[in-house]
Design a protein around this motif. Sequence first.
Motif, PDB file in Angstrom:
ATOM      1  N   GLY A   1      -8.701  10.221 -46.000  1.00 55.10           N
ATOM      2  CA  GLY A   1      -9.086   9.977 -47.374  1.00 55.10           C
ATOM      3  C   GLY A   1      -8.374  10.941 -48.303  1.00 55.10           C
ATOM      4  N   MET A   2      -7.359  10.488 -49.014  1.00 53.33           N
ATOM      5  CA  MET A   2      -6.669  11.284 -50.025  1.00 53.33           C
ATOM      6  C   MET A   2      -6.461  10.423 -51.263  1.00 53.33           C
ATOM      7  SD  MET A   2      -2.796  12.895 -50.117  1.00 53.33           S
ATOM      8  CE  MET A   2      -3.125  14.452 -49.281  1.00 53.33           C
ATOM      9  N   ILE A   3      -6.872  10.944 -52.416  1.00 48.95           N
ATOM     10  CA  ILE A   3      -6.595  10.267 -53.670  1.00 48.95           C
ATOM     11  C   ILE A   3      -5.707  11.171 -54.512  1.00 48.95           C
ATOM     12  CG2 ILE A   3      -8.670   8.841 -53.646  1.00 48.95           C
ATOM     13  CD1 ILE A   3      -9.994  10.811 -55.518  1.00 48.95           C
TER      14      ILE A   3
ATOM     15  N   GLN B   1      -4.273  16.082 -56.287  1.00 52.97           N
ATOM     16  CA  GLN B   1      -4.701  15.448 -55.040  1.00 52.97           C
ATOM     17  C   GLN B   1      -6.101  15.924 -54.683  1.00 52.97           C
ATOM     18  OE1 GLN B   1      -1.381  17.138 -52.823  1.00 52.97           O
ATOM     19  NE2 GLN B   1      -0.588  15.097 -52.433  1.00 52.97           N
ATOM     20  N   ILE B   2      -6.888  15.022 -54.159  1.00 53.10           N
ATOM     21  CA  ILE B   2      -8.211  15.362 -53.620  1.00 53.10           C
ATOM     22  C   ILE B   2      -8.306  14.738 -52.240  1.00 53.10           C
ATOM     23  CG2 ILE B   2     -10.708  15.332 -53.993  1.00 53.10           C
ATOM     24  CD1 ILE B   2     -10.184  14.597 -56.926  1.00 53.10           C
ATOM     25  N   PHE B   3      -8.741  15.532 -51.258  1.00 51.27           N
ATOM     26  CA  PHE B   3      -8.872  14.990 -49.909  1.00 51.27           C
ATOM     27  C   PHE B   3      -9.889  15.784 -49.108  1.00 51.27           C
ATOM     28  CE2 PHE B   3      -5.170  17.856 -49.971  1.00 51.27           C
ATOM     29  CZ  PHE B   3      -5.514  18.785 -48.994  1.00 51.27           C
ATOM     30  N   ASP B   4     -10.343  15.175 -48.018  1.00 51.46           N
ATOM     31  CA  ASP B   4     -11.222  15.848 -47.059  1.00 51.46           C
ATOM     32  C   ASP B   4     -10.376  16.360 -45.905  1.00 51.46           C
ATOM     33  OD1 ASP B   4     -13.402  15.294 -48.600  1.00 51.46           O
ATOM     34  OD2 ASP B   4     -14.196  13.696 -47.335  1.00 51.46           O
ATOM     35  N   LEU B   5     -10.399  17.664 -45.708  1.00 57.16           N
ATOM     36  CA  LEU B   5      -9.690  18.299 -44.599  1.00 57.16           C
ATOM     37  C   LEU B   5     -10.672  18.515 -43.463  1.00 57.16           C
ATOM     38  CD1 LEU B   5      -7.121  19.794 -43.528  1.00 57.16           C
ATOM     39  CD2 LEU B   5      -8.109  21.878 -44.530  1.00 57.16           C
ATOM     40  N   HIS B   6     -10.346  17.985 -42.279  1.00 52.91           N
ATOM     41  CA  HIS B   6     -11.223  18.088 -41.117  1.00 52.91           C
ATOM     42  C   HIS B   6     -10.643  19.075 -40.105  1.00 52.91           C
ATOM     43  CE1 HIS B   6     -13.287  14.645 -42.755  1.00 52.91           C
ATOM     44  NE2 HIS B   6     -12.189  13.908 -42.678  1.00 52.91           N
TER      45      HIS B   6
ATOM     46  N   VAL C   1      -6.135  19.863 -55.024  1.00 52.28           N
ATOM     47  CA  VAL C   1      -4.804  20.466 -55.132  1.00 52.28           C
ATOM     48  C   VAL C   1      -4.192  20.094 -56.482  1.00 52.28           C
ATOM     49  CG1 VAL C   1      -2.469  20.547 -54.181  1.00 52.28           C
ATOM     50  CG2 VAL C   1      -4.436  20.365 -52.642  1.00 52.28           C
ATOM     51  N   PHE C   2      -3.634  21.103 -57.160  1.00 56.54           N
ATOM     52  CA  PHE C   2      -2.960  20.899 -58.438  1.00 56.54           C
ATOM     53  C   PHE C   2      -1.571  21.519 -58.362  1.00 56.54           C
ATOM     54  CE2 PHE C   2      -7.514  21.146 -59.042  1.00 56.54           C
ATOM     55  CZ  PHE C   2      -7.801  20.030 -59.803  1.00 56.54           C
TER      56      PHE C   2
ATOM     57  N   TYR D   1     -12.990  18.390 -60.451  1.00 58.14           N
ATOM     58  CA  TYR D   1     -11.611  18.024 -60.778  1.00 58.14           C
ATOM     59  C   TYR D   1     -11.250  18.432 -62.206  1.00 58.14           C
ATOM     60  CZ  TYR D   1      -7.516  15.125 -61.642  1.00 58.14           C
ATOM     61  OH  TYR D   1      -6.262  14.682 -61.984  1.00 58.14           O
ATOM     62  N   LEU D   2     -12.130  18.164 -63.157  1.00 59.03           N
ATOM     63  CA  LEU D   2     -11.864  18.508 -64.551  1.00 59.03           C
ATOM     64  C   LEU D   2     -11.811  20.022 -64.752  1.00 59.03           C
ATOM     65  CD1 LEU D   2     -14.045  15.830 -66.385  1.00 59.03           C
ATOM     66  CD2 LEU D   2     -11.560  15.876 -66.135  1.00 59.03           C
ATOM     67  N   ASP D   3     -12.657  20.759 -64.030  1.00 62.02           N
ATOM     68  CA  ASP D   3     -12.583  22.222 -64.096  1.00 62.02           C
ATOM     69  C   ASP D   3     -11.239  22.716 -63.569  1.00 62.02           C
ATOM     70  OD1 ASP D   3     -15.065  22.653 -65.255  1.00 62.02           O
ATOM     71  OD2 ASP D   3     -16.104  22.849 -63.344  1.00 62.02           O
ATOM     72  N   GLY D   4     -10.742  22.072 -62.516  1.00 61.45           N
ATOM     73  CA  GLY D   4      -9.437  22.439 -61.981  1.00 61.45           C
ATOM     74  C   GLY D   4      -8.328  22.192 -62.990  1.00 61.45           C
ATOM     75  N   LEU D   5      -8.394  21.075 -63.692  1.00 60.11           N
ATOM     76  CA  LEU D   5      -7.398  20.804 -64.731  1.00 60.11           C
ATOM     77  C   LEU D   5      -7.470  21.843 -65.846  1.00 60.11           C
ATOM     78  CD1 LEU D   5      -7.507  16.910 -65.165  1.00 60.11           C
ATOM     79  CD2 LEU D   5      -5.770  18.282 -63.996  1.00 60.11           C
ATOM     80  N   ASP D   6      -8.689  22.256 -66.193  1.00 56.61           N
ATOM     81  CA  ASP D   6      -8.846  23.291 -67.218  1.00 56.61           C
ATOM     82  C   ASP D   6      -8.195  24.602 -66.770  1.00 56.61           C
ATOM     83  OD1 ASP D   6     -10.166  21.660 -68.996  1.00 56.61           O
ATOM     84  OD2 ASP D   6     -12.174  22.343 -68.436  1.00 56.61           O
TER      85      ASP D   6
END
Length: 211
Positions: A62-64, A76-81, A95-96, A192-197
């Motif tokens: 799952g990566m968007i 990018q947002i994903f679940d790392l297992h 990830v930014f 996600y929005l906090d990361g963009l900030d």
Amino acid sequence: MLEFLEDIKDIIFGNKRLEAYRHFASRKDFKLKRKHNPELLPTDILTMDLFREKRRNRAIKGMIYRKENDLNILSQIFDLHHYNDLGKKSTTVYVFENDDMHIPHFVITPKSNFGKIGSIFSSSEWADVNKDFANSFDVKTVDINDMQMMLTLQFAEVMLNMQDFTVEGRGNHIVIYRKNHTTDIIDMDNVYLDGLDLMDIILHDHSKEMI
């Protein structure tokens, strides 16, 4: 072997987490990848503290991802297992990436309860920026001068919205995560929005530069 068995299970019974990612992606204009090879992530990321575990035990399901054109950021947002003989632990990773950003390695981690108590009786170099930030987070960096320029009041205020999260940076990348925890889909947009900030502040907040 455990990852292979989970793939078979997903095919037979479906994957609710992947479906949640798909729904989020459709609402927020992200693109979706079902799987991604962790070893194809940029070197900046693979050399971060988050990726200290053995390589053979990692998987991404799952990566968007999307391009934020106004900030020239690939997100990018994903679940790392991480797999072991007892099963798996999962971490949602944000990830930014910006090619114009060149930052030394740093890690900002939430303080333990013991650390927060200790901060009451002592001050850190970040107390002059924001006392609440100094009481809530530990900062590790290979370049203290660069970190002092980057960690502005605005940066600290955004971090206080994410008191359970670690923020790690290196080179062209900022990564946000809460180790061994997955973010509920309803909370994902806020993180996600906090990361963009944070990225916007790093790229454009020059309040500490000498005039």
